[in-house]
Design a protein around this motif. Structure first.
Motif, PDB file in Angstrom:
ATOM      1  N   ARG A 126       0.822  -1.208   0.000  1.00 34.96           N
ATOM      2  CA  ARG A 126       0.000   0.000   0.000  1.00 34.96           C
ATOM      3  C   ARG A 126       0.863   1.268   0.000  1.00 34.96           C
ATOM      4  NH1 ARG A 126      -5.838  -1.129   2.902  1.00 34.96           N
ATOM      5  NH2 ARG A 126      -6.241  -3.066   1.763  1.00 34.96           N
ATOM      6  N   MET A 166       0.478   7.013  -4.637  1.00 33.93           N
ATOM      7  CA  MET A 166      -0.453   6.505  -5.633  1.00 33.93           C
ATOM      8  C   MET A 166      -1.212   7.634  -6.334  1.00 33.93           C
ATOM      9  SD  MET A 166      -0.172   3.283  -5.982  1.00 33.93           S
ATOM     10  CE  MET A 166      -1.707   2.949  -6.851  1.00 33.93           C
ATOM     11  N   ALA A 216      -3.934   0.364 -12.983  1.00 33.48           N
ATOM     12  CA  ALA A 216      -3.600  -0.119 -11.645  1.00 33.48           C
ATOM     13  C   ALA A 216      -2.237  -0.800 -11.513  1.00 33.48           C
ATOM     14  CB  ALA A 216      -4.707  -1.065 -11.157  1.00 33.48           C
ATOM     15  N   GLN A 228       1.009   0.561  -9.714  1.00 35.54           N
ATOM     16  CA  GLN A 228       1.329   0.473  -8.289  1.00 35.54           C
ATOM     17  C   GLN A 228       2.529  -0.441  -8.067  1.00 35.54           C
ATOM     18  OE1 GLN A 228      -1.683  -0.007  -5.072  1.00 35.54           O
ATOM     19  NE2 GLN A 228      -0.693  -1.974  -4.684  1.00 35.54           N
ATOM     20  N   GLN A 229       2.494  -1.630  -8.670  1.00 34.22           N
ATOM     21  CA  GLN A 229       3.603  -2.572  -8.523  1.00 34.22           C
ATOM     22  C   GLN A 229       4.848  -2.094  -9.251  1.00 34.22           C
ATOM     23  OE1 GLN A 229       2.326  -6.737  -9.325  1.00 34.22           O
ATOM     24  NE2 GLN A 229       0.287  -5.862  -9.500  1.00 34.22           N
ATOM     25  N   ALA A 287       5.235   2.450  -7.869  1.00 37.15           N
ATOM     26  CA  ALA A 287       5.070   2.901  -6.485  1.00 37.15           C
ATOM     27  C   ALA A 287       5.742   1.971  -5.483  1.00 37.15           C
ATOM     28  CB  ALA A 287       3.582   3.054  -6.152  1.00 37.15           C
ATOM     29  N   TYR A 288       5.767   0.683  -5.755  1.00 35.90           N
ATOM     30  CA  TYR A 288       6.412  -0.248  -4.828  1.00 35.90           C
ATOM     31  C   TYR A 288       7.873   0.116  -4.552  1.00 35.90           C
ATOM     32  CZ  TYR A 288       2.749  -3.861  -4.319  1.00 35.90           C
ATOM     33  OH  TYR A 288       1.629  -4.577  -3.992  1.00 35.90           O
TER      34      TYR A 288
END
Length: 344
Positions: free
Chosen positions: A185, A189, A196, A199-200, A203-204
């Motif tokens: 999380r 984001m 979507a 994110q991986q 953002a990760y």
């Protein structure tokens, strides 16, 4: 297509499990985010959270047989599995999360039992409650015999280096439990433009880099020198931030006063997986963090995983000792499988 490598001796510290089924909730009212499974296409199921499809996963997530069949082609002798990070459930009431995590930990233990020594486990604990987390840590280490635990890169926004988590890390140090930090999380984001999976992809690494930096700026390893802690996705953005942090420590008195040892020195006490999908970047991580601190990581069995992790290391132009360190020796130290220090 199956790939072959010069050895099948690799140890993958970053692979995940999703149970084939989720348990029935024991209590008066099922939490809104209690996970469940729904049918999907052949050999796949939908993980449902809050009545939405969180992820569609294959039977490799729970099938020991399927998992073992895939190890030789990846050059692996041992796969260390931990829960899909979303199952860490820090946002649930702690008692509810503990129910789910105990079930998941027991599922991992059964996979370990079935694997004839080719799978090892990292458990999960409800870190939103330190006392419950330490109790579950004791269960996974002392009862199940796991090498340690997986934790998120933040606990409901609390950074890994935050002082309130120190009793948990003290317990990990006392029990000799390895800690693997996985992105969860992530922050930022709201700054991503696109679908979507970004994110991986984007953002990760940012959240992992901030988590690793928080360990350095909080002096966690200076307080807990026996703690073995590793970061997913090559430590994320830390490798790019470290020179700035080191320079800032040199020129800002407030940083020099608060950070008890040089950031570059502290960074070389942490472990990092090799999951960066790029051989030049892998060489950079070895230069930055040292050849004794990198561990194979794949993110198996999800689609976004490294299918040739050992080949990538072998193609990196490293000497034989460094290859052996990255492929298995460093993981042996991180997991506590050997007390022999390896200095490539």
């Amino acid at each position: 297509m199956k790939h072959t490598t010069a050895c099948n001796c690799g140890i993958d510290v970053h692979a995940h499990v999703v149970p084939e089924h989720f348990p029935r909730y024991i209590g008066a009212k099922v939490p809104a985010d209690w996970p469940s499974m729904a049918p999907a296409h052949a050999c796949h199921r939908h993980v449902m959270i809050a009545d939405k499809v969180y992820r569609t996963v294959s039977d490799a997530c729970w099938s020991t047989t399927r998992r073992l069949e895939d190890l030789p082609g990846m050059g692996l002798a041992l796969q260390v599995v931990s829960p899909m990070p979303e199952l860490l459930s820090y946002w649930m009431a702690a008692g509810d999360a503990q129910q789910l995590l105990r079930y998941t930990n027991d599922c991992i233990a059964e996979m370990v039992r079935q694997s004839d020594g080719r799978i090892a486990g990292l458990g999960a604990v409800p870190l939103q409650d330190i006392d419950l987390a330490i109790s579950e840590l004791e269960y996974v280490v002392k009862t199940l015999g796991f090498a340690g635990v997986e934790i998120g890169s933040n606990i409901n926004g609390v950074p890994v280096g935050a002082p309130q988590l120190d009793p948990f890390f003290e317990a990990c140090e006392d029990m000799g439990a390895a800690v693997f930090v996985h992105a969860l999380r992530p922050a930022g984001m709201d700054r991503l433009v696109g679908p979507a999976p970004l994110q991986q992809v984007l953002a990760y690494p940012g959240d992992v880099g901030l988590a690793a930096a928080s360990v350095i700026t909080s002096n966690l390893l200076l307080r807990r020198p026996g703690l073995r802690i590793a970061f997913s996705h090559g430590g994320g953005t830390l490798a790019s931030l470290l020179a700035r942090l080191q320079q800032g420590w040199s020129v800002f008195p407030a940083l020099k006063e608060s950070i008890g040892a040089a950031p570059a020195e502290q960074a070389r006490r942490l472990f990092y997986d090799t999951l960066v999908f790029d051989t030049p970047m892998l060489r950079h991580l070895v230069d930055q963090f040292g050849p004794s601190q990198l561990l194979v990581g794949t993110d198996y069995p999800f689609n976004f995983h490294d299918r040739t992790p050992v080949q990538r290391i072998e193609a990196g132009g490293f000497d034989a000792d460094t290859v052996a360190a990255l492929v298995h020796r460093n993981a042996e130290r991180f997991l506590g499988l050997t007390t022999k220090e390896t200095t490539p």
